[in-house]
Design an enzyme around this catalytic site. Structure first.
Site, PDB file in Angstrom:
ATOM      1  N   TYR A   1       0.974  11.915  -9.848  1.00 33.72           N
ATOM      2  CA  TYR A   1       0.605  10.753  -9.028  1.00 33.72           C
ATOM      3  C   TYR A   1       0.112   9.610  -9.921  1.00 33.72           C
ATOM      4  CZ  TYR A   1      -2.516   7.809  -6.241  1.00 33.72           C
ATOM      5  OH  TYR A   1      -3.160   6.731  -5.673  1.00 33.72           O
TER       6      TYR A   1
ATOM      7  N   GLY B   1      -7.924  19.239 -13.655  1.00 34.77           N
ATOM      8  CA  GLY B   1      -7.562  17.813 -13.724  1.00 34.77           C
ATOM      9  C   GLY B   1      -8.712  16.867 -13.404  1.00 34.77           C
TER      10      GLY B   1
ATOM     11  N   ASN C   1     -10.105  15.023  -0.903  1.00 37.97           N
ATOM     12  CA  ASN C   1     -11.166  14.101  -1.321  1.00 37.97           C
ATOM     13  C   ASN C   1     -12.517  14.533  -0.761  1.00 37.97           C
ATOM     14  OD1 ASN C   1      -8.703  11.650  -1.035  1.00 37.97           O
ATOM     15  ND2 ASN C   1      -9.723  12.100  -2.947  1.00 37.97           N
TER      16      ASN C   1
ATOM     17  N   LYS D   1       1.510   5.612 -10.695  1.00 43.60           N
ATOM     18  CA  LYS D   1       0.724   4.370 -10.566  1.00 43.60           C
ATOM     19  C   LYS D   1       0.814   3.558 -11.861  1.00 43.60           C
ATOM     20  CE  LYS D   1      -0.749   4.430  -6.376  1.00 43.60           C
ATOM     21  NZ  LYS D   1      -0.252   3.487  -5.400  1.00 43.60           N
TER      22      LYS D   1
ATOM     23  N   PHE E   1       0.831  -1.210   0.000  1.00 47.53           N
ATOM     24  CA  PHE E   1       0.000   0.000   0.000  1.00 47.53           C
ATOM     25  C   PHE E   1       0.865   1.260   0.000  1.00 47.53           C
ATOM     26  CE2 PHE E   1      -2.750  -3.056   2.319  1.00 47.53           C
ATOM     27  CZ  PHE E   1      -3.966  -2.875   1.684  1.00 47.53           C
TER      28      PHE E   1
ATOM     29  N   SER F   1      -4.878   2.376  -8.829  1.00 51.11           N
ATOM     30  CA  SER F   1      -5.933   3.373  -8.655  1.00 51.11           C
ATOM     31  C   SER F   1      -6.702   3.570  -9.958  1.00 51.11           C
ATOM     32  CB  SER F   1      -5.271   4.696  -8.253  1.00 51.11           C
ATOM     33  OG  SER F   1      -6.164   5.769  -8.400  1.00 51.11           O
TER      34      SER F   1
HETATM   35  P1  NAD Z   1      -2.353   6.744   3.277  1.00 52.86           P
HETATM   36  O1  NAD Z   1      -1.506   7.929   2.984  1.00 52.86           O
HETATM   37  O2  NAD Z   1      -3.328   6.813   4.391  1.00 52.86           O
HETATM   38  O3  NAD Z   1      -1.429   5.464   3.511  1.00 52.86           O
HETATM   39  C1  NAD Z   1      -0.210   5.243   2.837  1.00 52.86           C
HETATM   40  C2  NAD Z   1       0.831   4.883   3.902  1.00 52.86           C
HETATM   41  O4  NAD Z   1       2.085   4.600   3.257  1.00 52.86           O
HETATM   42  C3  NAD Z   1       1.077   6.024   4.885  1.00 52.86           C
HETATM   43  O5  NAD Z   1       0.907   5.550   6.215  1.00 52.86           O
HETATM   44  C4  NAD Z   1       2.523   6.451   4.623  1.00 52.86           C
HETATM   45  O6  NAD Z   1       3.172   6.920   5.779  1.00 52.86           O
HETATM   46  C5  NAD Z   1       3.117   5.159   4.064  1.00 52.86           C
HETATM   47  N1  NAD Z   1       4.292   5.353   3.199  1.00 52.86           N
HETATM   48  C6  NAD Z   1       4.421   6.182   2.127  1.00 52.86           C
HETATM   49  N2  NAD Z   1       5.655   6.064   1.598  1.00 52.86           N
HETATM   50  C7  NAD Z   1       6.321   5.140   2.350  1.00 52.86           C
HETATM   51  C8  NAD Z   1       7.628   4.615   2.315  1.00 52.86           C
HETATM   52  N3  NAD Z   1       8.531   5.017   1.418  1.00 52.86           N
HETATM   53  N4  NAD Z   1       7.987   3.675   3.243  1.00 52.86           N
HETATM   54  C9  NAD Z   1       7.087   3.261   4.163  1.00 52.86           C
HETATM   55  N5  NAD Z   1       5.828   3.742   4.252  1.00 52.86           N
HETATM   56  C10 NAD Z   1       5.451   4.674   3.362  1.00 52.86           C
HETATM   57  O7  NAD Z   1      -3.082   6.351   1.908  1.00 52.86           O
HETATM   58  P2  NAD Z   1      -4.248   5.292   1.665  1.00 52.86           P
HETATM   59  O8  NAD Z   1      -5.459   6.046   1.286  1.00 52.86           O
HETATM   60  O9  NAD Z   1      -4.298   4.294   2.763  1.00 52.86           O
HETATM   61  O10 NAD Z   1      -3.692   4.633   0.326  1.00 52.86           O
HETATM   62  C11 NAD Z   1      -3.046   3.374   0.330  1.00 52.86           C
HETATM   63  C12 NAD Z   1      -2.689   3.035  -1.116  1.00 52.86           C
HETATM   64  O11 NAD Z   1      -3.868   3.019  -1.912  1.00 52.86           O
HETATM   65  C13 NAD Z   1      -1.742   4.028  -1.802  1.00 52.86           C
HETATM   66  O12 NAD Z   1      -0.855   3.293  -2.630  1.00 52.86           O
HETATM   67  C14 NAD Z   1      -2.664   4.869  -2.648  1.00 52.86           C
HETATM   68  O13 NAD Z   1      -2.003   5.405  -3.769  1.00 52.86           O
HETATM   69  C15 NAD Z   1      -3.709   3.846  -3.040  1.00 52.86           C
HETATM   70  N6  NAD Z   1      -5.021   4.421  -3.400  1.00 52.86           N
HETATM   71  C16 NAD Z   1      -5.707   5.178  -2.478  1.00 52.86           C
HETATM   72  C17 NAD Z   1      -6.942   5.718  -2.817  1.00 52.86           C
HETATM   73  C18 NAD Z   1      -7.715   6.589  -1.841  1.00 52.86           C
HETATM   74  O14 NAD Z   1      -8.607   7.324  -2.300  1.00 52.86           O
HETATM   75  N7  NAD Z   1      -7.445   6.556  -0.548  1.00 52.86           N
HETATM   76  C19 NAD Z   1      -7.494   5.452  -4.080  1.00 52.86           C
HETATM   77  C20 NAD Z   1      -6.769   4.665  -4.969  1.00 52.86           C
HETATM   78  C21 NAD Z   1      -5.540   4.149  -4.609  1.00 52.86           C
HETATM   79  C1  WQD Z   2     -14.670  13.315  -6.060  1.00 46.49           C
HETATM   80  C2  WQD Z   2     -15.629  14.355  -6.642  1.00 46.49           C
HETATM   81  C3  WQD Z   2     -14.603  16.461  -7.152  1.00 46.49           C
HETATM   82  C4  WQD Z   2     -13.840  17.688  -3.018  1.00 46.49           C
HETATM   83  C5  WQD Z   2      -9.047  11.339  -6.299  1.00 46.49           C
HETATM   84  C6  WQD Z   2      -7.715  11.073  -6.941  1.00 46.49           C
HETATM   85  C7  WQD Z   2      -7.624   9.654  -7.382  1.00 46.49           C
HETATM   86  C8  WQD Z   2      -7.982   8.659  -6.264  1.00 46.49           C
HETATM   87  C9  WQD Z   2      -9.236   9.032  -5.577  1.00 46.49           C
HETATM   88  C10 WQD Z   2      -5.991   7.797  -5.255  1.00 46.49           C
HETATM   89  C11 WQD Z   2     -15.034  15.147  -7.801  1.00 46.49           C
HETATM   90  C12 WQD Z   2     -15.666  16.623  -6.085  1.00 46.49           C
HETATM   91  C13 WQD Z   2     -14.233  16.961  -4.122  1.00 46.49           C
HETATM   92  C14 WQD Z   2     -14.487  18.927  -2.734  1.00 46.49           C
HETATM   93  C15 WQD Z   2     -15.872  18.613  -4.653  1.00 46.49           C
HETATM   94  N1  WQD Z   2      -6.971   8.604  -5.244  1.00 46.49           N
HETATM   95  N2  WQD Z   2     -15.232  17.407  -4.927  1.00 46.49           N
HETATM   96  N3  WQD Z   2     -15.483  19.328  -3.572  1.00 46.49           N
HETATM   97  O1  WQD Z   2     -11.205  13.200  -7.937  1.00 46.49           O
HETATM   98  O2  WQD Z   2     -12.272  10.907  -8.060  1.00 46.49           O
HETATM   99  O3  WQD Z   2     -10.038  11.098  -7.244  1.00 46.49           O
HETATM  100  O4  WQD Z   2      -9.205  10.404  -5.206  1.00 46.49           O
HETATM  101  O5  WQD Z   2      -5.658   7.039  -6.124  1.00 46.49           O
HETATM  102  O6  WQD Z   2      -6.333   9.473  -7.830  1.00 46.49           O
HETATM  103  O7  WQD Z   2      -7.580  11.929  -8.047  1.00 46.49           O
HETATM  104  O8  WQD Z   2     -11.892  11.972  -5.825  1.00 46.49           O
HETATM  105  O9  WQD Z   2     -12.813  12.650  -3.670  1.00 46.49           O
HETATM  106  O10 WQD Z   2     -11.148  14.179  -4.805  1.00 46.49           O
HETATM  107  O11 WQD Z   2     -13.439  13.964  -5.763  1.00 46.49           O
HETATM  108  O12 WQD Z   2     -16.771  19.033  -5.390  1.00 46.49           O
HETATM  109  O13 WQD Z   2     -14.176  19.621  -1.774  1.00 46.49           O
HETATM  110  O14 WQD Z   2     -15.935  15.310  -5.627  1.00 46.49           O
HETATM  111  O15 WQD Z   2     -14.607  17.553  -8.018  1.00 46.49           O
HETATM  112  O16 WQD Z   2     -16.063  15.374  -8.725  1.00 46.49           O
HETATM  113  P1  WQD Z   2     -11.372  11.879  -7.356  1.00 46.49           P
HETATM  114  P2  WQD Z   2     -12.277  13.218  -4.925  1.00 46.49           P
END
Ligand code: NAD
Ligand code: WQD
Length: 331
Positions: A150, A294, A199, A154, A82, A126
């Site tokens: 970002y 974006g 988010n 990925k 993760f 993602s």
């Molecule tokens: P998060 O930031 O809460 O958790 C990521 C963790 O990784 C953190 O605790 C951070 O300290 C740790 N970390 C980062 N770089 C590190 C390193 N070099 N060594 C050790 N630890 C490290 O994020 P999350 O929401 O739990 O996301 C987890 C994964 O899921 C990530 O890869 C993220 O890109 C992916 N992801 C998240 C979302 C989302 O919306 N939350 C959506 C799609 C994908």
């Molecule tokens: C959702 C919708 C915003 C905040 C992002 C990353 C993506 C993935 C998930 C990790 C959009 C709208 C949001 C606000 C708003 N993360 N919004 N007011 O854009 O789908 O994706 O998180 O992989 O990489 O880009 O999620 O939750 O930011 O936005 O109107 O204050 O809510 O415009 O339509 P998004 P989000």
């Protein structure tokens, strides 16, 4: 089963560790706390004897990572990766930091796995890899096109893992998450609304808590049913169950595959806010603003491949997602 988890103190990694531990598995957690703190690991250490934690930066401390594998030689069943930096806006202003952390972490991890004959990996990808794609719902074979630094990291990770799997060195399931929301059932782990989130759900929580006066809605002129952006929100509990199913699958799988983890439902910003208000009895004042740079109009999954291959399906309703997101903060 023994699972090594990187990013174990984060929102998704922490919730996943808790789930695995509560099912009776052994977990080796690793995190460097860049985007988390001790709270989650301390809770897990205090509550589960089968949890151990190592504070390691896996992008920089490959010797320490190697030590962990050495100390558990031959008995780690799967690695779930993760750890990454994940803030889209920040990635645009700090590209070197994002490429370095998100790529070197994975390189160090797979090199260490290879040197210890460990080949089973689950990777956090993602929905961002699809970029701005008109073909909705998204299937895994759609073209990949980044819209942020970002997102590029990925996609690069996916290419890297595909190549290493093609060479026969690892077997990997790359899970493309859509929009995870909700808190862990015991409210220990949640997407932190105090950590300047971008988010949608943690920003709704900030308004509900009174930290912000109103919710800024980024655009109401998209070609969606009410003009606001549409996404596929998935409950964190469903998401982590998807990982457990993926571990089961990868045991007998050879090669690499990408799977969407989403519900298949497309929901607008306004629909989500309305539901949050109704289910929690809290008014969320809104204000329409210009589109966020974006952003895509719509992004939702066709989850059929994951459902078939993993025998997994997201079960939680939107009501449950909204209730669960607010639960840790409810007085
Ligand atoms: P998060 O930031 O809460 O958790 C990521 C963790 O990784 C953190 O605790 C951070 O300290 C740790 N970390 C980062 N770089 C590190 C390193 N070099 N060594 C050790 N630890 C490290 O994020 P999350 O929401 O739990 O996301 C987890 C994964 O899921 C990530 O890869 C993220 O890109 C992916 N992801 C998240 C979302 C989302 O919306 N939350 C959506 C799609 C994908
Ligand atoms: C959702 C919708 C915003 C905040 C992002 C990353 C993506 C993935 C998930 C990790 C959009 C709208 C949001 C606000 C708003 N993360 N919004 N007011 O854009 O789908 O994706 O998180 O992989 O990489 O880009 O999620 O939750 O930011 O936005 O109107 O204050 O809510 O415009 O339509 P998004 P989000």
């Amino acid at each position: 089963m023994k699972v090594l988890v990187t990013g174990a103190a984060g929102y998704i990694g922490g919730t996943f560790c808790h789930k695995l531990l509560s099912y009776g598995h052994e977990v080796l957690g690793i995190d460097n706390y860049t985007n988390s703190d001790k709270k989650v690991s301390e809770f897990l250490l205090n509550n589960f004897n089968s949890y151990s934690f190592h504070k390691i930066d896996i992008a920089k401390e490959d010797n320490s990572l190697d030590e962990v594998f050495k100390n558990h030689k031959g008995d780690i069943d799967c690695v779930v990766h993760f750890a990454a930096l994940k803030a889209v806006g920040e990635s645009e202003s700090k590209p070197v930091q994002y490429w370095e952390n998100n790529i070197i972490s994975t390189l160090n991890l797979i090199k260490t796995m290879k040197s210890h004959d460990m080949r089973k990996l689950i990777f956090s990808s993602s929905a961002t890899v699809y970029g701005n794609n008109a073909n909705q719902p998204l299937i895994e074979s759609e073209s990949l096109s980044p819209i942020s630094c970002y997102g590029s990291t990925k996609i690069a990770n996916e290419y890297l893992l595909n190549d290493v799997a093609k060479a026969g060195d690892i077997d990997v399931v790359m899970l493309r998450y859509f929009n995870p929301v909700g808190a862990h059932s015991e409210c220990i782990i949640y997407d932190d609304p105090y950590a300047s989130p971008n988010n949608l759900m943690p920003r709704v929580i900030r308004v509900a808590l009174g930290i912000e006066k109103q919710m800024y809605i980024w655009g109401n002129d998209y070609s969606t049913k009410d003009g606001t952006g549409a996404r596929d929100y998935i409950h964190i509990e469903d998401l982590v169950e998807g990982h457990i199913a993926a571990i089961d699958f990868v045991k007998t799988f050879s090669g690499s595959t990408a799977l969407n983890l989403g519900t298949g439902n497309s929901l607008t910003v306004l629909e989500l806010i309305k539901k949050f208000e109704n289910i929690n009895g809290i008014k969320i004042p809104i204000s329409f603003e210009k589109r966020r740079k974006g952003d895509v109009a719509e992004c939702y999954a066709d989850p059929a491949k994951a459902q078939k291959i993993l025998n997994w399906k997201a079960k939680k309703t939107l009501e449950e997602m909204c209730k669960s997101s607010w639960k840790p903060f409810k007085k």
